[in-house]
Design a protein around this motif. Structure first.
Motif: not given
Length: 174
Positions: A75-82, A143-158
């Motif tokens: 979960e740590s990658s969705s945190q903003r980097y300062d 990077s934080a946006l991308l990690h926060a938007a990550a879905q389980p593998p093979r989720t329909p529409g991804t």
């Protein structure tokens, strides 16, 4: 855990793949192994390494055929980097091994590339430190946006995507 412990833990292509996989979904060693086409034993070993380094954590324990399966999550990658919090920070030893693992993982992903929007940038430039800080902040936000938007593998529409970013200041040439 120290940054060096994190680098040692991620200095393996399979562990990088596990971190990416566990960003979108909590999974057990068996589930991760099936998804990445590796044995459960191999997935379990590498998950324990990542857990000891504090990069993943157990978020659920489920009963499976008379036993228990631990599900892990990154979960740590969705945190903003300062970037301002890291001014003057020394490059950690062991970083070269981490970069080697990134190169191996990028080679693997490139073989799976398909048509579609893509961007490749490589640059070694001289820029104003304030501009550099802004760039690092923007890439960190992406990077934080991308990690926060990550879905389980093979989720329909991804669709699976690949992102690799390595931004770091260089020493001045002599």
């Amino acid at each position: 855990m120290s940054r060096i412990d994190e680098l040692r833990a991620t200095a393996h292509p399979l562990r990088l793949r596990l971190l990416s996989l566990l960003t979108g979904a909590a999974m057990s060693a068996a589930e991760a192994g099936r998804e990445l086409d590796v044995s459960q034993a191999s997935a379990s070993y590498h998950l324990r390494v990542l857990e000891r380094a504090g990069l993943i954590r157990v978020v659920e324990v489920v009963r499976v055929r008379g036993g228990e399966a631990r599900r892990y999550r990154h979960e740590s990658s969705s945190q903003r980097y300062d970037p301002d919090a890291h001014v003057g920070e020394r490059a950690p030893e062991g970083e070269q091994d981490d970069m080697e693992a990134l190169v191996d993982e990028l080679r693997r992903r490139t073989r799976a590339r398909i048509d579609g929007p893509a961007l490749t940038t490589d640059a070694e430039l001289w820029v104003d430190p304030q501009i550099w800080s802004r760039i690092v902040r923007h890439v960190g936000e992406a990077s934080a946006l991308l990690h926060a938007a990550a879905q389980p593998p093979r989720t329909p529409g991804t669709r699976p995507v690949s992102v690799t970013a390595a931004l770091f200041p260089l020493r001045r040439p002599r």
